[in-house]
Design a protein around this motif. Structure first.
Motif, PDB file in Angstrom:
ATOM      1  N   ARG A  96     107.061  98.151 128.614  1.00 56.52           N
ATOM      2  CA  ARG A  96     106.238  96.778 129.701  1.00 56.52           C
ATOM      3  C   ARG A  96     106.010  95.627 129.057  1.00 56.52           C
ATOM      4  NH1 ARG A  96     104.049  97.694 134.498  1.00 56.52           N
ATOM      5  NH2 ARG A  96     105.062  99.482 134.727  1.00 56.52           N
ATOM      6  N   LEU A  97     105.244  95.532 127.456  1.00 53.10           N
ATOM      7  CA  LEU A  97     104.976  94.768 126.849  1.00 53.10           C
ATOM      8  C   LEU A  97     106.230  93.584 126.777  1.00 53.10           C
ATOM      9  CD1 LEU A  97     102.826  94.010 125.215  1.00 53.10           C
ATOM     10  CD2 LEU A  97     103.381  94.960 123.456  1.00 53.10           C
ATOM     11  N   GLY A  98     107.330  94.217 126.085  1.00 50.50           N
ATOM     12  CA  GLY A  98     108.857  94.044 125.922  1.00 50.50           C
ATOM     13  C   GLY A  98     108.709  93.303 124.654  1.00 50.50           C
ATOM     14  N   LEU A 131     109.479  85.634 130.294  1.00 49.78           N
ATOM     15  CA  LEU A 131     108.601  86.426 129.965  1.00 49.78           C
ATOM     16  C   LEU A 131     107.995  87.740 130.518  1.00 49.78           C
ATOM     17  CD1 LEU A 131     106.553  82.384 129.079  1.00 49.78           C
ATOM     18  CD2 LEU A 131     109.176  83.946 127.549  1.00 49.78           C
ATOM     19  N   SER A 132     107.329  88.571 129.296  1.00 54.46           N
ATOM     20  CA  SER A 132     106.393  89.504 130.154  1.00 54.46           C
ATOM     21  C   SER A 132     105.086  89.851 130.790  1.00 54.46           C
ATOM     22  CB  SER A 132     106.157  89.933 129.281  1.00 54.46           C
ATOM     23  OG  SER A 132     105.144  90.824 128.403  1.00 54.46           O
ATOM     24  N   PRO A 133     104.200  90.002 131.115  1.00 51.41           N
ATOM     25  CA  PRO A 133     102.754  89.685 131.329  1.00 51.41           C
ATOM     26  C   PRO A 133     101.700  89.801 130.332  1.00 51.41           C
ATOM     27  CG  PRO A 133     103.952  91.952 132.579  1.00 51.41           C
ATOM     28  CD  PRO A 133     104.479  90.909 131.520  1.00 51.41           C
ATOM     29  N   ILE A 176      99.024  82.332 120.348  1.00 50.57           N
ATOM     30  CA  ILE A 176     100.358  82.306 121.688  1.00 50.57           C
ATOM     31  C   ILE A 176     101.249  82.663 120.497  1.00 50.57           C
ATOM     32  CG2 ILE A 176     101.841  80.577 119.873  1.00 50.57           C
ATOM     33  CD1 ILE A 176     102.850  79.775 122.547  1.00 50.57           C
ATOM     34  N   GLN A 177     101.433  84.306 121.462  1.00 49.67           N
ATOM     35  CA  GLN A 177     102.296  85.834 121.819  1.00 49.67           C
ATOM     36  C   GLN A 177     103.576  85.163 122.917  1.00 49.67           C
ATOM     37  OE1 GLN A 177      99.816  88.618 121.357  1.00 49.67           O
ATOM     38  NE2 GLN A 177     100.721  89.111 119.365  1.00 49.67           N
ATOM     39  N   ILE A 178     105.082  85.363 122.163  1.00 52.84           N
ATOM     40  CA  ILE A 178     105.565  85.890 123.610  1.00 52.84           C
ATOM     41  C   ILE A 178     106.728  86.693 123.602  1.00 52.84           C
ATOM     42  CG2 ILE A 178     107.379  83.853 124.361  1.00 52.84           C
ATOM     43  CD1 ILE A 178     106.611  81.199 123.809  1.00 52.84           C
ATOM     44  N   PHE A 179     106.389  87.200 125.058  1.00 51.63           N
ATOM     45  CA  PHE A 179     107.450  88.226 124.676  1.00 51.63           C
ATOM     46  C   PHE A 179     108.258  88.540 126.230  1.00 51.63           C
ATOM     47  CE2 PHE A 179     103.131  90.133 122.694  1.00 51.63           C
ATOM     48  CZ  PHE A 179     103.369  90.910 122.309  1.00 51.63           C
ATOM     49  N   THR A 180     109.740  88.757 125.189  1.00 52.60           N
ATOM     50  CA  THR A 180     109.900  88.251 126.480  1.00 52.60           C
ATOM     51  C   THR A 180     111.189  89.485 126.721  1.00 52.60           C
ATOM     52  OG1 THR A 180     111.736  87.799 124.856  1.00 52.60           O
ATOM     53  CG2 THR A 180     110.833  86.333 125.948  1.00 52.60           C
ATOM     54  N   SER A 181     112.102  89.462 127.491  1.00 52.37           N
ATOM     55  CA  SER A 181     112.812  90.864 127.788  1.00 52.37           C
ATOM     56  C   SER A 181     113.987  90.966 126.587  1.00 52.37           C
ATOM     57  CB  SER A 181     112.936  90.423 129.176  1.00 52.37           C
ATOM     58  OG  SER A 181     114.698  89.604 129.146  1.00 52.37           O
ATOM     59  N   ASN A 182     114.797  91.736 127.288  1.00 50.79           N
ATOM     60  CA  ASN A 182     115.266  92.622 126.337  1.00 50.79           C
ATOM     61  C   ASN A 182     116.847  91.932 126.309  1.00 50.79           C
ATOM     62  OD1 ASN A 182     114.830  94.804 126.278  1.00 50.79           O
ATOM     63  ND2 ASN A 182     115.287  96.267 126.247  1.00 50.79           N
TER      64      ASN A 182
END
Length: 317
Positions: free
Chosen positions: A155-157, A197-199, A91-97
């Protein structure tokens, strides 16, 4: 839990349907819609449906304890139900600033700890891969170079959390036990919303066969293990990832939750033709396509996924 098998469904169709989570959803308040990250949500919409990661894991609670029942038709016409148990593979979770800033200490400690783990256990990792793992981290001491790298990664987050399972199947912790344990240190695994969450956020679930009903004999065709890949961001909710659009639309009716069908798939110990004999041979093409998509996804994110390498390596070895 056993899902219903429609008469026109192939065995592969049925497996994908029976292991697709349909997550309890909510509607985002209109006052929050205007604050969404426009890089991730470019379309103007009057309503935005979302789910929390905690509700996603609830879908796997019963499957984790008892297995997911998949009705299967054998080549001789006999029918049975094969049960598969899920494990968290990656699992990888990318978020916004803004999401990162609200939990800066948690994000930094978790990400840096993960980076150290890779430095210790993956000594053959290239410098560019190490840089990619690090450039999403929010650091007060990073300097202008770090700021430029983070800017390129808008874009990645920002990477909030990542996990890659490396234990053998028999040494793995049940999915719900694993998530509950990780969530004690990373509460966002329960509280984060799909709209946050980012795409680039994703997870992979490994499915291992445990038993079938009726029992009585070993069927080699049913020893196949599966690895399903799912997106976690609301950015993909308008995309049709299933071939049967009518079935997908039925799942997406208001109040029935958000369906997360796999966008990628890998298999291990694929024997016989139980999984490729349906849909006039198109299931074989579908398996190849889903494997290719999973491979492309991992390469785009520069991720080395241990289970994927093991599954595909054994097949081609």
């Amino acid at each position: 839990m056993i899902c219903d098998k429609m008469s026109m469904q192939s065995n592969l169709d049925c497996f994908l349907q029976c292991t697709t989570p349909v997550v309890q959803s909510q509607f985002l308040p209109k006052t929050e819609i205007r604050n969404l990250n426009r890089l991730w949500h470019p379309r103007e919409r009057e309503t935005v449906e979302y789910f929390t990661l905690g509700n996603l894991w609830n879908c796997y609670d019963e499957w984790s304890a008892y297995g997911a029942g998949v009705p299967i038709v054998l080549n001789n016409g006999e029918t049975l139900v094969q049960y598969y148990v899920p494990y968290l593979s990656a699992i990888q979770i990318f978020t916004s600033n803004s999401s990162v800033n609200t939990s800066r200490e948690e994000t930094e400690s978790g990400y840096c700890e993960t980076r150290d783990f890779y430095s210790d256990s993956c000594s053959d990792e290239s410098e560019s891969e190490k840089l990619w793992r690090w450039d999403g981290c929010s650091s007060e001491d990073g300097g202008s170079e770090q700021e430029n790298l983070c800017h390129l990664n808008d874009r990645l987050g920002y990477l909030y959390f990542q996990y890659f399972e490396r234990s053998t199947p028999y040494g793995r912790v049940p999915l719900m036990d694993k998530i509950n344990g990780l969530a004690q240190r990373y509460p966002g695994l329960m509280s984060l919303r799909s709209v946050d969450l980012s795409p680039a956020s994703w997870m992979a679930i490994a499915w291992y066969p445990i038993y079938h009903i009726p029992m009585g004999r070993t069927i080699k065709d049913l020893s196949t293990c599966f690895l399903t890949y799912h997106t976690l961001s609301s950015s993909f909710q308008d995309m049709d990832l299933e071939d049967d659009l009518e079935r997908d639309e039925r799942k997406r009716k208001e109040g029935e939750g958000i369906s997360l069908p796999p966008f990628g798939l890998a298999t291990y110990k694929m024997q016989g033709n139980v999984w490729v004999s349906g849909n006039c041979g198109r299931d074989q093409e579908r398996l190849v396509s889903l494997l290719s998509v999973a491979d492309s996804w991992l390469k785009q994110l520069r991720v080395q996924h241990h289970d994927f390498d093991y599954f595909s390596g054994i097949r081609h070895g």
